[in-house]
Design an enzyme around this catalytic site. Structure first.
Site, PDB file in Angstrom:
ATOM      1  N   GLY A 139       0.784  -1.236   0.000  1.00 50.16           N
ATOM      2  CA  GLY A 139       0.000   0.000   0.000  1.00 50.16           C
ATOM      3  C   GLY A 139       0.810   1.277   0.000  1.00 50.16           C
ATOM      4  O   GLY A 139       1.408   1.654  -1.008  1.00 50.16           O
TER       5      GLY A 139
ATOM      6  N   GLU B 215     -12.130  -9.591   4.599  1.00 52.43           N
ATOM      7  CA  GLU B 215     -13.269  -9.810   3.696  1.00 52.43           C
ATOM      8  C   GLU B 215     -14.220 -10.849   4.315  1.00 52.43           C
ATOM      9  O   GLU B 215     -13.814 -11.624   5.191  1.00 52.43           O
ATOM     10  CB  GLU B 215     -12.774 -10.384   2.360  1.00 52.43           C
ATOM     11  CG  GLU B 215     -11.729  -9.561   1.654  1.00 52.43           C
ATOM     12  CD  GLU B 215     -12.316  -8.380   0.913  1.00 52.43           C
ATOM     13  OE1 GLU B 215     -13.509  -8.439   0.559  1.00 52.43           O
ATOM     14  OE2 GLU B 215     -11.592  -7.390   0.713  1.00 52.43           O
TER      15      GLU B 215
ATOM     16  N   LYS C 126       2.181 -10.349  -3.690  1.00 55.87           N
ATOM     17  CA  LYS C 126       3.051  -9.186  -3.475  1.00 55.87           C
ATOM     18  C   LYS C 126       4.516  -9.616  -3.455  1.00 55.87           C
ATOM     19  O   LYS C 126       5.379  -8.945  -4.008  1.00 55.87           O
ATOM     20  CB  LYS C 126       2.666  -8.504  -2.164  1.00 55.87           C
ATOM     21  CG  LYS C 126       1.270  -7.887  -2.214  1.00 55.87           C
ATOM     22  CD  LYS C 126       0.795  -7.526  -0.824  1.00 55.87           C
ATOM     23  CE  LYS C 126      -0.614  -6.999  -0.835  1.00 55.87           C
ATOM     24  NZ  LYS C 126      -1.194  -6.922   0.510  1.00 55.87           N
TER      25      LYS C 126
HETATM   26  N1  LIG Z   1      -8.375  -1.211  -0.551  1.00 54.11           N
HETATM   27  C1  LIG Z   1      -7.085  -1.210  -0.252  1.00 54.11           C
HETATM   28  O1  LIG Z   1      -6.701  -0.875   0.857  1.00 54.11           O
HETATM   29  C2  LIG Z   1      -6.075  -1.586  -1.300  1.00 54.11           C
HETATM   30  C3  LIG Z   1      -4.702  -1.541  -0.974  1.00 54.11           C
HETATM   31  C4  LIG Z   1      -3.744  -1.851  -1.942  1.00 54.11           C
HETATM   32  C5  LIG Z   1      -4.165  -2.237  -3.200  1.00 54.11           C
HETATM   33  N2  LIG Z   1      -5.509  -2.294  -3.471  1.00 54.11           N
HETATM   34  C6  LIG Z   1      -5.914  -2.694  -4.824  1.00 54.11           C
HETATM   35  O2  LIG Z   1      -6.593  -1.615  -5.408  1.00 54.11           O
HETATM   36  C7  LIG Z   1      -7.580  -2.119  -6.300  1.00 54.11           C
HETATM   37  C8  LIG Z   1      -8.926  -1.527  -5.924  1.00 54.11           C
HETATM   38  O3  LIG Z   1      -9.247  -1.890  -4.605  1.00 54.11           O
HETATM   39  P1  LIG Z   1     -10.488  -1.239  -3.827  1.00 54.11           P
HETATM   40  O4  LIG Z   1     -10.341  -1.661  -2.421  1.00 54.11           O
HETATM   41  O5  LIG Z   1     -10.602   0.189  -4.144  1.00 54.11           O
HETATM   42  O6  LIG Z   1     -11.699  -2.050  -4.492  1.00 54.11           O
HETATM   43  P2  LIG Z   1     -13.260  -1.740  -4.384  1.00 54.11           P
HETATM   44  O7  LIG Z   1     -13.544  -0.821  -3.256  1.00 54.11           O
HETATM   45  O8  LIG Z   1     -13.941  -3.045  -4.416  1.00 54.11           O
HETATM   46  O9  LIG Z   1     -13.574  -0.950  -5.741  1.00 54.11           O
HETATM   47  C9  LIG Z   1     -13.537  -1.560  -6.987  1.00 54.11           C
HETATM   48  C10 LIG Z   1     -14.062  -0.574  -8.013  1.00 54.11           C
HETATM   49  O10 LIG Z   1     -13.943  -1.152  -9.309  1.00 54.11           O
HETATM   50  C11 LIG Z   1     -15.193  -1.110  -9.966  1.00 54.11           C
HETATM   51  N3  LIG Z   1     -15.334  -2.303 -10.771  1.00 54.11           N
HETATM   52  C12 LIG Z   1     -15.260  -3.581 -10.357  1.00 54.11           C
HETATM   53  N4  LIG Z   1     -15.450  -4.411 -11.388  1.00 54.11           N
HETATM   54  C13 LIG Z   1     -15.670  -3.622 -12.467  1.00 54.11           C
HETATM   55  C14 LIG Z   1     -15.965  -3.904 -13.833  1.00 54.11           C
HETATM   56  N5  LIG Z   1     -16.077  -5.163 -14.268  1.00 54.11           N
HETATM   57  N6  LIG Z   1     -16.113  -2.847 -14.660  1.00 54.11           N
HETATM   58  C15 LIG Z   1     -16.005  -1.587 -14.217  1.00 54.11           C
HETATM   59  N7  LIG Z   1     -15.738  -1.274 -12.925  1.00 54.11           N
HETATM   60  C16 LIG Z   1     -15.575  -2.295 -12.079  1.00 54.11           C
HETATM   61  C17 LIG Z   1     -16.262  -1.052  -8.879  1.00 54.11           C
HETATM   62  O11 LIG Z   1     -17.423  -0.427  -9.398  1.00 54.11           O
HETATM   63  P3  LIG Z   1     -18.724  -0.122  -8.485  1.00 54.11           P
HETATM   64  O12 LIG Z   1     -18.276   0.855  -7.432  1.00 54.11           O
HETATM   65  O13 LIG Z   1     -19.686   0.518  -9.398  1.00 54.11           O
HETATM   66  O14 LIG Z   1     -19.147  -1.428  -7.940  1.00 54.11           O
HETATM   67  C18 LIG Z   1     -15.535  -0.210  -7.819  1.00 54.11           C
HETATM   68  O15 LIG Z   1     -15.734   1.149  -8.064  1.00 54.11           O
HETATM   69  C19 LIG Z   1      -7.487  -3.638  -6.215  1.00 54.11           C
HETATM   70  O16 LIG Z   1      -6.634  -4.123  -7.216  1.00 54.11           O
HETATM   71  C20 LIG Z   1      -6.864  -3.864  -4.864  1.00 54.11           C
HETATM   72  O17 LIG Z   1      -6.164  -5.081  -4.775  1.00 54.11           O
HETATM   73  C21 LIG Z   1      -6.458  -1.989  -2.561  1.00 54.11           C
END
Ligand SMILES: NC(=O)c1ccc[n+]([C@@H]2O[C@H](COP(=O)([O-])OP(=O)(O)OC[C@H]3O[C@@H](n4cnc5c(N)ncnc54)[C@H](OP(=O)(O)O)[C@@H]3O)[C@@H](O)[C@H]2O)c1
Length: 436
Positions: free
Chosen positions: A135, A191, A206
């Site tokens: 992160g 989750e 990672k």
């Molecule tokens: N969260 C963390 O702390 C964190 C840390 C490091 C890395 N990451 C990485 O960052 C990325 C995003 O994580 P996040 O936690 O922000 O995920 P998230 O809250 O689940 O958000 C995912 C977003 O992607 C959109 N989405 C999903 N499938 C889609 C599709 N088929 N077409 C178009 N849009 C789509 C969703 O749309 P809707 O909102 O409309 O459903 C949502 O806005 C991931 O790769 C994760 O591994 C996250």
């Protein structure tokens, strides 16, 4: 002043935080880069969702791949997640069109990072992924650029906040694994289906990226030995504490004579090591180079911390800072042989429920000796019993064996022989020890 037009796919936890940070820090980013970095087009699943951000004047694409191909964007940011499409197709489309990409998607990069980097190399587009590992900790740039002059021998880290949170609460509050997991889920740190985190696969993704950056090798997630934290009991954490260790889920990559050893498993680390003192959802990465040894500690997840890494990458793109995704052209990355886990050398903590009858201790000691394993200590304990031993009778005794450095192979053979001798009940608990 020129603009850097950002196309952003994914408006969840990280995507929204990126939009907010770009707005909040607009003047400073412009001063640093000489460009205004502005989100001009977005894509997500549900168009109508209230995300608490103002998207008026921002173009909407239902299809993230169409967004990636939008000729009116200068950089594509992928924050949807998932190792397959549409993330993969969208990143590939942007790179093929010569457009730089910023992504936080470790699952995608662990599986297809090399293929995507090659697409970028062919078109001259750069691929940035600081947010994909630990992160907010800037370990990707640290390995790829700042430590580029070092020969790195080892890189290791606490790369999953969920696991570290669970292990910290178990140890500090003497709580059982299941209770801590439920707490982590209630607080949003885990989750609903936590298996990807607690079974070690997120850490492995990672680690595969860190290994490539540290050793100039091809990303190879399948070469990683993976064990999660499900089988750890409070008894193990308490015993570790008494022995001067903390138990952490570590991802470790080490250069050995046989190749690169990559492994993810619960590990006992001496309490005085910086990494042992990292608690809760915090992440840490330790790098041992020939010139520099360092440990970086910081937030491994969360919207703001992850956005910090994404925005840092966008600043690089705005400045025209490029470089190869994994530090070298893909063709120059080595296909290093994988060092088999059986050859792993180190100390071991082994906890068994020994049948309480004459000769048991002698049998265990003999089987260990037959494999050339020297014991540093043997401690006898009454319950609790090891994982899986609940069906045993009242007459078994908890025994903890601490070995001097030996091989994985020797330990596995000795344990198999001891099990066949019928002097232990249930599954032995085996935890690897890392020492100075
Ligand atoms: N969260 C963390 O702390 C964190 C840390 C490091 C890395 N990451 C990485 O960052 C990325 C995003 O994580 P996040 O936690 O922000 O995920 P998230 O809250 O689940 O958000 C995912 C977003 O992607 C959109 N989405 C999903 N499938 C889609 C599709 N088929 N077409 C178009 N849009 C789509 C969703 O749309 P809707 O909102 O409309 O459903 C949502 O806005 C991931 O790769 C994760 O591994 C996250």
């Amino acid at each position: 002043m020129s603009q850097l037009r950002v196309g952003l796919a994914g408006l969840g936890t990280v995507g929204v935080a990126v939009v907010q940070m770009l707005e909040r820090r607009a003047a400073e980013i412009e001063a640093r880069t000489g460009r205004s970095v502005k989100v001009v087009a977005v894509s997500a699943r549900s168009k109508g969702k209230d995300r608490g951000i103002d998207l008026s004047g921002v173009r909407w694409h239902d299809d993230p791949v169409a967004l990636a191909r939008d000729p009116e964007i200068d950089v594509f940011v992928e924050l949807m997640g998932g190792e397959g499409d549409p993330a993969k197709a969208a990143v590939a489309a942007a790179l093929a069109a010569g457009r730089p990409v910023v992504t936080a998607n470790k699952a995608l990069l662990a599986r297809a990072g090399l293929e995507l980097a090659e697409v970028g190399e062919a078109s001259g587009a750069t691929l940035h992924f600081e947010a994909a590992v630990a992160g907010g900790i800037p370990i990707v740039k640290t390995l790829r650029e700042a430590l580029g002059g070092n020969r790195i021998e080892r890189v290791s880290g606490i790369l999953n906040g969920t696991c570290n949170y669970i292990l910290t609460r178990m140890a500090d509050e003497k709580m059982a694994f299941d209770t801590c997991l439920a707490e982590a889920q209630r607080l949003g740190y885990a989750e609903a289906d936590p298996s990807f985190d607690i079974d070690g696969y997120d850490t492995a993704h990672k680690l595969s990226l860190l290994t490539s950056l540290a050793f100039g090798s091809k990303v190879d997630a399948d070469a990683i030995y993976v064990e999660g934290i499900r089988s750890l009991t409070l008894a193990d954490l308490e015993a570790a504490d008494e022995l001067g260790f903390k138990v952490k889920l570590l991802g470790v990559a080490v250069r050995t004579e046989e190749g690169i050893e990559q492994r993810v498993h619960p590990t006992m680390v001496p309490k005085h090591w910086p990494i042992a003192q990292v608690s809760g959802v915090t992440n840490a990465v330790a790098v041992d180079g020939d010139a520099v040894n360092l440990t970086l500690v910081g937030p491994g997840a969360g919207g703001a911390a992850t956005a910090s890494a994404v925005v840092g990458d966008l600043i690089d793109v705005a400045r025209g800072n490029g470089g190869f995704a994994f530090g070298l052209p893909v063709a120059a990355l080595q296909s290093s042989p994988r060092a088999p886990m059986q050859r792993h050398e180190g100390g071991y903590y082994i906890r068994v429920a020994a049948v309480n009858k004459p000769g048991t201790a002698a049998t265990i000691a003999r089987r260990m000796a037959e494999e050339g394993i020297s014991l540093e200590s043997i401690v006898q304990r009454r319950p609790p019993r090891p994982h899986g031993a609940s069906a045993s009778g009242p007459d078994d005794v908890g025994v903890i064996l601490i070995t001097y450095a030996t091989t994985e192979d020797a330990v596995r053979r000795a344990m198999a022989a001891i099990e066949a001798d019928g002097v232990i009940v249930g599954e032995p608990q085996v935890i690897r020890i890392e020492k100075d």
